[in-house]
Motif scaffolding. Structure first.
Motif, PDB file in Angstrom:
ATOM      1  N   TYR A   8      34.171  35.183  41.047  1.00 47.22           N
ATOM      2  CA  TYR A   8      35.056  35.094  42.318  1.00 47.22           C
ATOM      3  C   TYR A   8      35.210  33.497  42.504  1.00 47.22           C
ATOM      4  O   TYR A   8      36.389  33.118  42.881  1.00 47.22           O
ATOM      5  N   ALA A   9      34.210  32.877  42.439  1.00 51.05           N
ATOM      6  CA  ALA A   9      34.354  31.276  42.603  1.00 51.05           C
ATOM      7  C   ALA A   9      35.155  30.687  41.883  1.00 51.05           C
ATOM      8  O   ALA A   9      36.034  29.686  42.207  1.00 51.05           O
ATOM      9  N   GLY A  10      35.152  31.141  40.393  1.00 53.73           N
ATOM     10  CA  GLY A  10      35.865  30.556  39.627  1.00 53.73           C
ATOM     11  C   GLY A  10      37.405  30.990  39.183  1.00 53.73           C
ATOM     12  O   GLY A  10      38.063  30.462  38.402  1.00 53.73           O
ATOM     13  N   GLY A  11      37.836  32.135  39.818  1.00 50.95           N
ATOM     14  CA  GLY A  11      38.988  32.823  39.554  1.00 50.95           C
ATOM     15  C   GLY A  11      39.170  33.656  38.494  1.00 50.95           C
ATOM     16  O   GLY A  11      40.075  34.351  38.419  1.00 50.95           O
ATOM     17  N   LEU A  12      37.919  34.211  37.931  1.00 48.38           N
ATOM     18  CA  LEU A  12      38.321  35.145  36.909  1.00 48.38           C
ATOM     19  C   LEU A  12      38.549  36.543  37.508  1.00 48.38           C
ATOM     20  O   LEU A  12      38.936  37.379  37.015  1.00 48.38           O
ATOM     21  N   ARG A  13      37.696  36.814  38.858  1.00 46.44           N
ATOM     22  CA  ARG A  13      38.219  37.867  39.609  1.00 46.44           C
ATOM     23  C   ARG A  13      39.011  37.294  40.934  1.00 46.44           C
ATOM     24  O   ARG A  13      38.446  37.057  41.699  1.00 46.44           O
ATOM     25  N   PRO A  14      40.185  37.253  40.802  1.00 47.00           N
ATOM     26  CA  PRO A  14      41.084  36.975  41.997  1.00 47.00           C
ATOM     27  C   PRO A  14      40.855  38.013  43.260  1.00 47.00           C
ATOM     28  O   PRO A  14      40.918  39.204  43.200  1.00 47.00           O
ATOM     29  N   ASN A  15      40.501  37.317  44.217  1.00 48.90           N
ATOM     30  CA  ASN A  15      40.018  37.936  45.312  1.00 48.90           C
ATOM     31  C   ASN A  15      40.297  36.978  46.769  1.00 48.90           C
ATOM     32  O   ASN A  15      39.301  36.452  46.915  1.00 48.90           O
ATOM     33  N   PRO A  16      41.149  37.275  47.471  1.00 50.25           N
ATOM     34  CA  PRO A  16      41.309  36.091  48.669  1.00 50.25           C
ATOM     35  C   PRO A  16      40.264  36.484  49.760  1.00 50.25           C
ATOM     36  O   PRO A  16      39.901  35.426  50.392  1.00 50.25           O
ATOM     37  N   ASN A  61      36.892  40.502  26.979  1.00 52.50           N
ATOM     38  CA  ASN A  61      38.000  41.198  27.624  1.00 52.50           C
ATOM     39  C   ASN A  61      38.322  42.546  27.179  1.00 52.50           C
ATOM     40  O   ASN A  61      39.524  43.030  26.961  1.00 52.50           O
ATOM     41  N   VAL A  62      37.156  43.256  26.968  1.00 52.35           N
ATOM     42  CA  VAL A  62      37.518  44.619  26.194  1.00 52.35           C
ATOM     43  C   VAL A  62      37.915  45.572  27.317  1.00 52.35           C
ATOM     44  O   VAL A  62      38.800  46.634  27.033  1.00 52.35           O
ATOM     45  N   MET A  63      37.364  45.416  28.586  1.00 49.22           N
ATOM     46  CA  MET A  63      37.965  46.355  29.616  1.00 49.22           C
ATOM     47  C   MET A  63      39.500  46.518  29.979  1.00 49.22           C
ATOM     48  O   MET A  63      40.041  47.303  30.324  1.00 49.22           O
ATOM     49  N   ARG A  74      46.697  45.514  34.377  1.00 50.33           N
ATOM     50  CA  ARG A  74      47.653  44.663  34.735  1.00 50.33           C
ATOM     51  C   ARG A  74      47.468  43.074  34.286  1.00 50.33           C
ATOM     52  O   ARG A  74      48.278  42.340  34.666  1.00 50.33           O
ATOM     53  N   GLY A  75      46.230  42.892  33.840  1.00 51.36           N
ATOM     54  CA  GLY A  75      45.970  41.602  33.250  1.00 51.36           C
ATOM     55  C   GLY A  75      45.795  40.548  34.319  1.00 51.36           C
ATOM     56  O   GLY A  75      45.777  39.244  34.058  1.00 51.36           O
ATOM     57  N   VAL A  76      45.071  40.958  35.344  1.00 50.83           N
ATOM     58  CA  VAL A  76      44.764  39.964  36.554  1.00 50.83           C
ATOM     59  C   VAL A  76      43.433  39.865  36.914  1.00 50.83           C
ATOM     60  O   VAL A  76      42.798  39.205  37.560  1.00 50.83           O
ATOM     61  N   ARG A  77      42.582  40.615  36.183  1.00 49.83           N
ATOM     62  CA  ARG A  77      40.835  40.651  36.109  1.00 49.83           C
ATOM     63  C   ARG A  77      40.414  40.169  35.129  1.00 49.83           C
ATOM     64  O   ARG A  77      40.809  40.801  33.885  1.00 49.83           O
ATOM     65  N   ALA A 133      32.047  32.459  26.284  1.00 42.21           N
ATOM     66  CA  ALA A 133      32.229  32.216  24.696  1.00 42.21           C
ATOM     67  C   ALA A 133      33.657  31.732  24.598  1.00 42.21           C
ATOM     68  O   ALA A 133      33.909  31.244  23.601  1.00 42.21           O
ATOM     69  N   GLY A 134      34.570  31.750  25.560  1.00 38.66           N
ATOM     70  CA  GLY A 134      35.783  31.283  25.336  1.00 38.66           C
ATOM     71  C   GLY A 134      36.682  31.454  26.745  1.00 38.66           C
ATOM     72  O   GLY A 134      36.314  31.672  28.038  1.00 38.66           O
ATOM     73  N   ARG A 135      37.923  31.986  26.408  1.00 38.79           N
ATOM     74  CA  ARG A 135      38.758  32.130  27.724  1.00 38.79           C
ATOM     75  C   ARG A 135      39.349  33.351  27.567  1.00 38.79           C
ATOM     76  O   ARG A 135      39.240  34.243  26.519  1.00 38.79           O
ATOM     77  N   LEU A 136      39.721  34.095  28.773  1.00 41.52           N
ATOM     78  CA  LEU A 136      40.536  35.458  28.885  1.00 41.52           C
ATOM     79  C   LEU A 136      41.926  35.136  28.971  1.00 41.52           C
ATOM     80  O   LEU A 136      42.305  34.843  30.217  1.00 41.52           O
ATOM     81  N   PRO A 137      43.052  34.990  27.946  1.00 49.35           N
ATOM     82  CA  PRO A 137      44.396  34.910  28.215  1.00 49.35           C
ATOM     83  C   PRO A 137      44.945  35.899  29.329  1.00 49.35           C
ATOM     84  O   PRO A 137      44.679  37.039  29.240  1.00 49.35           O
ATOM     85  N   GLY A 138      45.413  35.164  30.280  1.00 43.83           N
ATOM     86  CA  GLY A 138      46.334  35.905  31.139  1.00 43.83           C
ATOM     87  C   GLY A 138      45.281  36.572  32.392  1.00 43.83           C
ATOM     88  O   GLY A 138      45.714  37.465  32.982  1.00 43.83           O
ATOM     89  N   ALA A 139      43.986  36.540  32.171  1.00 43.03           N
ATOM     90  CA  ALA A 139      43.107  37.148  33.079  1.00 43.03           C
ATOM     91  C   ALA A 139      42.058  36.270  33.839  1.00 43.03           C
ATOM     92  O   ALA A 139      41.167  36.858  34.195  1.00 43.03           O
TER      93      ALA A 139
END
Length: 284
Positions: free
Chosen positions: A101-109, A212-214, A203-206, A263-269
């Motif tokens: 949440y703090a880093g933006g991997l799970r966008p939540n206002p 990124n298997v989910m 939708r690729g936002v989480r 281990a890396g980045r999640l493109p678009g998520a």
């Protein structure tokens, strides 16, 4: 510790126990945390006291919000799907979720500023506290058509091999009890919450999950299948759920480097392109 499970329907039990899980995506297995020393146990007791204080009153920072306002002091959450159940999760998973949440991997206002307002020791303490809160009452069973429960139970137990979807049980355990510390407990979460999370992945936002298997799983499912498996898992109940003792020291016993999430980045998520390591929470 052994978990005894009591699903809502006998049919659901039969579906879950029948046959091996379909595994089309190789996932790294959980790392066993180091054995706890007396000092570790003393630290855990201190974390429980500190964590309860944070849960009830908030952290040190002026923007800190008490977790109990939404999730309850016992971590039961609510049945609306807005505030998930925290009890029964491993401490490491809760700690990592706050980092996401703090880093933006799970966008939540709502959760992003809450997580950013917690210092590192507060993240550890409140995660440890809610992991130990294993007496929270289960939510009432979600109303559901028997046919929908059958479909959801089959997806949970066997997956959808023709669509490339592995069984939920392969990672989350039989009847969704989770595999601490990495794979969360999902049984008994509200159907609305589970369905919303799957839709977020679709939708690729989480992000925040191994490899990124989910997102791949959710994108291969129809909306009807997402609803069915969410309703089924929401109706599964555990008679006894005790987090593994090794999962109580999230930062020290398990650590964050070298895990599937770093281990890396999640493109678009991953929010605004932030790395999986995530920016550190704001210090007081």
């Amino acid at each position: 510790m052994k978990r005894a499970i009591l699903p809502l329907l006998a049919l659901g039990t039969a579906l879950i126990m029948a046959g091996p899980a379909v595994s089309q995506t190789a996932l790294p297995g959980p790392t066993t945390p180091a054995a706890q020393t007396p000092a570790d146990r003393a630290d855990r007791r201190a974390d429980l006291v500190h964590g309860r204080q944070i849960a009830i009153t908030g952290g040190r920072h002026q923007d800190a919000v008490a977790c109990a306002r939404c999730h309850g002091a016992d971590g039961a959450g609510d049945s609306s799907g807005a505030f998930p159940r925290l009890a029964d999760q491993s401490a490491w998973y809760l700690y990592k979720t706050l980092q996401d949440y703090a880093g933006g991997l799970r966008p939540n206002p709502v959760m992003a500023p809450v997580a950013r307002a917690l210092a590192e020791d507060e993240l550890i303490a409140v995660s440890t506290y809610y992991a130990a809160a294993n007496a929270a009452p289960a939510a009432p069973p979600a109303p559901a058509d028997v046919g929908l429960l059958q479909i959801g139970g089959a997806i949970s137990a066997r997956g959808l091999p023709e669509q490339g979807v592995p069984a939920c049980a392969g990672c989350h355990g039989e009847n969704g009890v989770g595999k601490a510390p990495f794979y969360p407990f999902i049984a008994g979460q509200s159907a609305a919450y589970l369905a919303f999370q799957l839709q977020q992945w679709k939708r690729g936002v989480r992000g925040g999950d191994p490899q990124n298997v989910m997102a791949l799983i959710a994108q291969a499912m129809t909306d009807e299948q997402i609803q069915a498996v969410s309703v089924f898992l929401a109706n599964v109940r555990g008679r006894e759920i005790t987090p593994d003792a090794g999962a109580f020291r999230p930062a020290h016993a398990v650590g964050t480097s070298g895990t599937p999430w770093t281990a890396g980045r999640l493109p678009g998520a991953d929010g605004p392109g932030g790395p999986l390591g995530a920016p550190a929470p704001r210090q007081p």
